[in-house]
Design a protein around this motif. Structure first.
Motif, short mmCIF file in Angstrom:
data_model
loop_
_atom_site.label_atom_id
_atom_site.label_comp_id
_atom_site.label_asym_id
_atom_site.label_seq_id
_atom_site.Cartn_x
_atom_site.Cartn_y
_atom_site.Cartn_z
N GLU A 24 0.85 -1.20 0.00
CA GLU A 24 0.00 0.00 0.00
C GLU A 24 0.89 1.25 0.00
O GLU A 24 1.88 1.32 0.73
CB GLU A 24 -0.89 0.00 1.25
CG GLU A 24 -1.79 1.21 1.39
CD GLU A 24 -2.64 1.16 2.65
OE1 GLU A 24 -3.49 2.04 2.77
OE2 GLU A 24 -2.44 0.28 3.51
N GLY A 25 0.52 2.21 -0.78
CA GLY A 25 1.29 3.44 -0.84
C GLY A 25 1.29 4.18 0.49
O GLY A 25 0.39 4.01 1.32
N LYS A 26 2.31 4.99 0.68
CA LYS A 26 2.44 5.74 1.94
C LYS A 26 1.34 6.78 2.08
O LYS A 26 0.83 7.00 3.18
CB LYS A 26 3.82 6.37 2.04
CG LYS A 26 4.92 5.35 2.20
CD LYS A 26 6.29 5.97 2.23
CE LYS A 26 7.36 4.89 2.33
NZ LYS A 26 8.71 5.43 2.33
N VAL A 27 0.95 7.43 1.01
CA VAL A 27 -0.07 8.47 1.08
C VAL A 27 -1.42 7.90 1.53
O VAL A 27 -2.01 8.42 2.48
CB VAL A 27 -0.19 9.24 -0.26
CG1 VAL A 27 -1.38 10.17 -0.26
CG2 VAL A 27 1.11 10.00 -0.55
N PRO A 28 -1.91 6.82 0.92
CA PRO A 28 -3.18 6.27 1.41
C PRO A 28 -3.09 5.76 2.85
O PRO A 28 -4.03 5.89 3.63
CB PRO A 28 -3.51 5.12 0.45
CG PRO A 28 -2.55 5.20 -0.67
CD PRO A 28 -1.44 6.12 -0.28
N LYS A 76 9.50 4.64 9.74
CA LYS A 76 10.45 5.69 10.14
C LYS A 76 10.52 6.80 9.08
O LYS A 76 10.71 7.96 9.42
CB LYS A 76 11.84 5.10 10.38
CG LYS A 76 11.94 4.17 11.58
CD LYS A 76 11.62 4.83 12.89
CE LYS A 76 12.71 5.77 13.33
NZ LYS A 76 12.37 6.53 14.55
N SER A 77 10.34 6.45 7.82
CA SER A 77 10.44 7.44 6.75
C SER A 77 9.23 8.38 6.71
O SER A 77 9.31 9.45 6.09
CB SER A 77 10.62 6.75 5.39
OG SER A 77 9.44 6.06 5.04
N ILE A 78 8.13 8.01 7.34
CA ILE A 78 6.94 8.88 7.35
C ILE A 78 6.53 9.25 8.79
O ILE A 78 5.43 9.73 9.02
CB ILE A 78 5.76 8.24 6.58
CG1 ILE A 78 5.47 6.82 7.08
CG2 ILE A 78 6.03 8.25 5.10
CD1 ILE A 78 4.28 6.16 6.41
#
Length: 153
Positions: free
Chosen positions: A71-75, A105-107
């Protein structure tokens, strides 16, 4: 307190003392790295249960926030923001996310709560007493982080 009807009776009576949500971030993958992904979820779920025991009466352990690894980070962030908005509207002051998935950790800066990342420790082949020692050591590291968070606000 756990996300159970019997525990919510206690919460409703002592709501002013319960200000923290514990949410595990559990990845799901059925294509790649299945065993490693399952181990991540299993390990962090055990840790969350132990954290809840240590801070019973101050925290509520919510159901896991599960997501597909691809799943993408934005959704993913959009969905988790819905949780954050719901909890904050209900009076939760602190949200603590527990995960073994380093991708978070990246978001981390996109989260409204505090992210605690713990690398997965494979527990499946450990003897019960050694397994408990490992979990206890992890909890001893988390406890001061959480209490410092509460004291800072």
């Amino acid at each position: 307190m756990k996300w159970q009807a019997t525990e919510m009776d206690t919460y409703l009576r002592a709501r002013e003392y319960v200000d923290t949500a514990i949410i595990t971030l559990i990845p799901i993958s059925w294509e790649k790295e299945i065993k490693q992904t399952v181990a991540m979820g299993e390990f962090i779920s055990i840790i969350a249960t132990e954290v809840e025991k240590q801070f019973h009466g101050r925290v509520v352990q919510f159901p896991a926030f599960s997501y597909i690894k691809s799943e993408g980070k934005v959704p993913r962030i959009e969905r988790i923001r819905n949780w954050e908005n719901e909890l904050k509207a209900g009076g939760v002051k602190h949200i603590i996310y527990l995960t073994s998935d380093s991708e978070w950790k990246s978001i981390e800066s996109d989260l409204d709560g505090m992210l605690l990342w713990l690398p997965t420790i494979p527990l499946e082949h450990m003897e019960a007493n050694y397994k408990q020692d490992v979990i206890t050591d992890q909890i001893k590291q988390i406890m001061p982080i959480m209490t410092n968070k509460w004291q800072s606000k």
